[in-house]
Design an enzyme around this catalytic site. Sequence first.
Site, PDB file in Angstrom:
ATOM      1  N   CYS A  70       0.328 -17.372  -0.074  1.00 34.68           N
ATOM      2  CA  CYS A  70       1.562 -17.317   0.714  1.00 34.68           C
ATOM      3  C   CYS A  70       1.411 -17.995   2.074  1.00 34.68           C
ATOM      4  CB  CYS A  70       1.971 -15.862   0.910  1.00 34.68           C
ATOM      5  SG  CYS A  70       0.849 -14.947   1.971  1.00 34.68           S
ATOM      6  N   CYS A 100      -7.112 -13.787  -1.679  1.00 34.98           N
ATOM      7  CA  CYS A 100      -6.779 -14.638  -2.837  1.00 34.98           C
ATOM      8  C   CYS A 100      -7.915 -15.615  -3.116  1.00 34.98           C
ATOM      9  CB  CYS A 100      -5.480 -15.392  -2.588  1.00 34.98           C
ATOM     10  SG  CYS A 100      -4.042 -14.329  -2.432  1.00 34.98           S
ATOM     11  N   CYS A 117      -6.014  -9.459   3.791  1.00 35.44           N
ATOM     12  CA  CYS A 117      -4.670  -9.945   3.483  1.00 35.44           C
ATOM     13  C   CYS A 117      -3.734  -9.545   4.621  1.00 35.44           C
ATOM     14  CB  CYS A 117      -4.198  -9.373   2.145  1.00 35.44           C
ATOM     15  SG  CYS A 117      -2.674 -10.109   1.547  1.00 35.44           S
ATOM     16  N   HIS A 168     -13.587   3.658   7.235  1.00 35.71           N
ATOM     17  CA  HIS A 168     -13.602   5.112   7.453  1.00 35.71           C
ATOM     18  C   HIS A 168     -14.642   5.527   8.499  1.00 35.71           C
ATOM     19  CE1 HIS A 168     -12.915   9.244   6.142  1.00 35.71           C
ATOM     20  NE2 HIS A 168     -14.196   9.419   5.903  1.00 35.71           N
ATOM     21  N   CYS A 189     -12.893   4.689  12.123  1.00 35.95           N
ATOM     22  CA  CYS A 189     -11.431   4.805  12.167  1.00 35.95           C
ATOM     23  C   CYS A 189     -11.024   5.780  13.270  1.00 35.95           C
ATOM     24  CB  CYS A 189     -10.916   5.310  10.825  1.00 35.95           C
ATOM     25  SG  CYS A 189      -9.147   5.676  10.834  1.00 35.95           S
ATOM     26  N   CYS A 224      -5.199   6.354   1.486  1.00 40.06           N
ATOM     27  CA  CYS A 224      -5.967   5.446   2.347  1.00 40.06           C
ATOM     28  C   CYS A 224      -7.261   5.000   1.665  1.00 40.06           C
ATOM     29  CB  CYS A 224      -6.290   6.127   3.672  1.00 40.06           C
ATOM     30  SG  CYS A 224      -7.153   5.017   4.800  1.00 40.06           S
ATOM     31  N   CYS A 278      -2.870  -1.870  16.714  1.00 39.14           N
ATOM     32  CA  CYS A 278      -2.163  -2.773  15.808  1.00 39.14           C
ATOM     33  C   CYS A 278      -3.027  -3.113  14.593  1.00 39.14           C
ATOM     34  CB  CYS A 278      -1.709  -4.034  16.533  1.00 39.14           C
ATOM     35  SG  CYS A 278      -0.637  -5.051  15.506  1.00 39.14           S
TER      36      CYS A 278
END
Length: 374
Positions: free
Chosen positions: A62, A160, A194, A232, A235, A266, A287
Amino acid sequence: MNKKDFKRVQDRLGGVSRRDFMKLCSTLAATMALSTTVAPKIANAITSPTRPPVIWIHGSECTGCSMSLLRSEHPTLETLIFDLISLDFHETLSAGAGHQAEEALHKSVSENAGKFILVIEGAIPLANEGIFCRIAGHNFVDVVKDIGEQAGAVIAIGSCATWGGVAAMDPNPTGCVGVDEVLPDTQVIALPGCPPNPYNLLSTIIHYLTFKKMPALDDENRPKFAYGRLIHEHCERRPHFDNGRFARKFGDEGHRQGYCLYYLGCKGPVTHANCSTSQFGDAGSGCWPVGIGHPCFGCAEKGVGFNVPQFTTSPVIHTTPVAGHAPITVERGEGASSGSSALMAGIAGAAIGAGAVFTAKLGGKEDKNENKEA
Ligand code: SF4
């Protein structure tokens, strides 16, 4: 690093001081899990007028990997990358088109055979001899074989190109695969995600320029500096996991309080990546998917993203031991404090994002995530 070379980079980086530039080189060294004593070598590599040619081609995808690189808000990242390399060909960014673009591609390949870095974005369809992705009259699989065999180094950018990603999801009618299946005799550096974090591309290129070799890789050919730890393990919601505080549904009280997203599927416990420390888009603190309340999708882990359903819970294996139960004070709508996250998740992995944070600062932004690297 001579003055003239530094001045050229300094201008491009918006007048950064020499001291700050050397700090950047030190933190980039830390990002790559190297001693800060190699900072002068990194500085020399970044300021060298000799730039390696890079050819960037696209298959079934994409173009999100390119977009994530280009959409960085501050000028430093893409400036650094484009100043470090000579981007001879990029199908999306190329000003030329058609025969003109093809001519430029093949000219660069023949003139730089054995020296250029080939970046491949997108999966490679193999069904029906690869007819589902054709560029300039050639099946993409043949383009990859032809150019890949002449490259000095090959980087598969994004999920990909690494394993087939979304294009290879079941039932995969076009037979999409990753680059390593098409170039089995070539060392392919994998930067899955991704999209992948562009700072990981930056650090990989800097490592190559500085040491004339690619960084240490894990069993899946991913640079260990970026994919060496489970999400994990570092986090910001880990203290909630350790203390049994979970969101059970999107929008429930636990979700609004910023609790752990484990029961929403998750994939952080089985996915190796530095998303939580590097974060995305230079948009400031928090973010990244988990930071904004969405469970990790597992895009950087083979057989997880695009394979395991989103709401399937993951096995929790070999996590870092709990150092203690951090006192968590959470206001509505906020996540766990970064200090408590560091305590619970361990400090070592958090250093992974240091280079990215400092680079963001060079662009004039204070990033509150700085505390996470303390
Ligand atoms: S399960 Fe997910 S949200 Fe919870 S601590 Fe682990 S990585 Fe973070």
